[in-house]
Scaffold this motif. Sequence first.
Motif, short mmCIF file in Angstrom:
data_model
loop_
_atom_site.label_atom_id
_atom_site.label_comp_id
_atom_site.label_asym_id
_atom_site.label_seq_id
_atom_site.Cartn_x
_atom_site.Cartn_y
_atom_site.Cartn_z
N TYR A 202 -0.02 5.32 6.97
CA TYR A 202 -0.14 5.69 5.57
C TYR A 202 0.25 7.15 5.34
O TYR A 202 0.68 7.52 4.25
N ALA A 205 3.64 7.78 3.78
CA ALA A 205 3.71 7.55 2.33
C ALA A 205 3.04 8.69 1.58
O ALA A 205 3.53 9.14 0.54
N HIS A 206 1.91 9.17 2.12
CA HIS A 206 1.21 10.30 1.49
C HIS A 206 2.12 11.54 1.47
O HIS A 206 2.21 12.24 0.45
N LYS A 209 4.92 11.31 -1.08
CA LYS A 209 4.45 11.59 -2.43
C LYS A 209 4.20 13.08 -2.64
O LYS A 209 4.54 13.63 -3.69
N ARG A 210 3.60 13.73 -1.66
CA ARG A 210 3.35 15.17 -1.80
C ARG A 210 4.65 15.95 -1.98
O ARG A 210 4.72 16.88 -2.78
N ILE A 217 5.43 6.29 -6.07
CA ILE A 217 5.32 5.69 -4.75
C ILE A 217 4.20 4.67 -4.76
O ILE A 217 3.05 4.98 -5.14
N LEU A 219 2.12 1.99 -2.27
CA LEU A 219 1.82 1.78 -0.85
C LEU A 219 1.45 0.32 -0.60
O LEU A 219 0.60 -0.25 -1.28
N GLN A 232 -6.59 4.94 -1.11
CA GLN A 232 -5.16 5.21 -1.09
C GLN A 232 -4.64 5.66 -2.46
O GLN A 232 -3.67 6.42 -2.53
N HIS A 235 -3.84 9.20 -3.12
CA HIS A 235 -2.67 9.83 -2.49
C HIS A 235 -1.34 9.34 -3.03
O HIS A 235 -0.33 10.03 -2.89
N VAL A 236 -1.32 8.14 -3.61
CA VAL A 236 -0.08 7.55 -4.10
C VAL A 236 -0.30 7.01 -5.51
O VAL A 236 -1.42 7.01 -6.02
N ASP A 237 0.77 6.55 -6.13
CA ASP A 237 0.69 6.10 -7.52
C ASP A 237 0.13 4.70 -7.66
O ASP A 237 -0.43 4.35 -8.70
#
Length: 342
Positions: A202, A205-206, A209-210, A217, A219, A232, A235-237
């Motif tokens: 993960y 993906a984090h 996005k950062r 994004i 996940l 999650q 950290h993501v959309d």
Amino acid sequence: MTGPTNPTYDAHADAYAASLRLSVAPMMDWTDEHCREFHRLLAPGARLYTEMVHAKAVIHGDRARLLAKTPHQSPLALQLGGSEPDALAQAARIAADHGFDEINLNCGCPSDRVQAGRFGACLMREPALVADCVAAMAAASEVPVTVKCRLGVDDDDDYGAFARFVDGAVAAGASMIVVHARNAWLNGLSPKENRDIPPLRYDWAHRLKRERPALPIVLNGGIASQALAFKQLAHVDGVMLGRAAYHDPYLLHTIDAALSGAAPRPRADLLRALRPYVEARMAEGVALKHIVRHVLGLFHGQPGGRLYRQVLSEGAHLPGADWAVVEQALTATEASAARHAA
């Protein structure tokens, strides 16, 4: 992500944007039109995806079957397979004409059949071709084009290569990336093993996005609890449920309810809400078994859940099976749960 700009899709734009938070993965042999009808009842706010359909099948095949949907299944994405830009562009135009809200390019499926056709996960090794495909699709219609991909192929372990793949797709016109956060092993693992054995990462993906805060994004991979989904989402959309939404569909409902602030509905009420659809389709000649196979997991982990599956799966295959079989399964389940409670 602002959603579709074509006036045809303006009515869905708000729902489309909001649905980014929760979606159900495209799954072969599972997310057909009947499954999606049930999932829409469970999760009014989620984004749904079709099974993967090859672009050439859309062009030359039975569109009435391959692109079947009901209007209220929107926001709904059509996932396309393929690696020929012209064919994908033509399929994208057809999808737009059929009212799909998103067109998703599959760059993650690891099956032998997909590899032989030079599409799916093997496209991770051909970023320039993926960019050409996305550009052709994006130019063909105003429906958003997105990409679903893995982190890499086989023993790839280069975040930079993964990020460059994503950047190429976005530069070509992809408006969102769905990251199945594992590698796809094309040598030595079956498609089923590819869903479990490659480790989840993960953090990639984090990081994506950062480093690209404006890029939506989503996940995917291993999201099997509400707690993990919300963890999650910090950290993501968005999060995309796969097998968990199918084997434990009430989880999909509870996550959607939590996101909207609504109270979860009882399982039996949700199932009975499907009755008008079931009876309408049966009147068209669809057998009960083809629809209710998608609801067998509704009582997953509940007292009476095994009996529910047994009564429903066995009864739905009998000649003349109708909605009464569903009621029999619910009655048996409720009785079993009452005995368990006593």
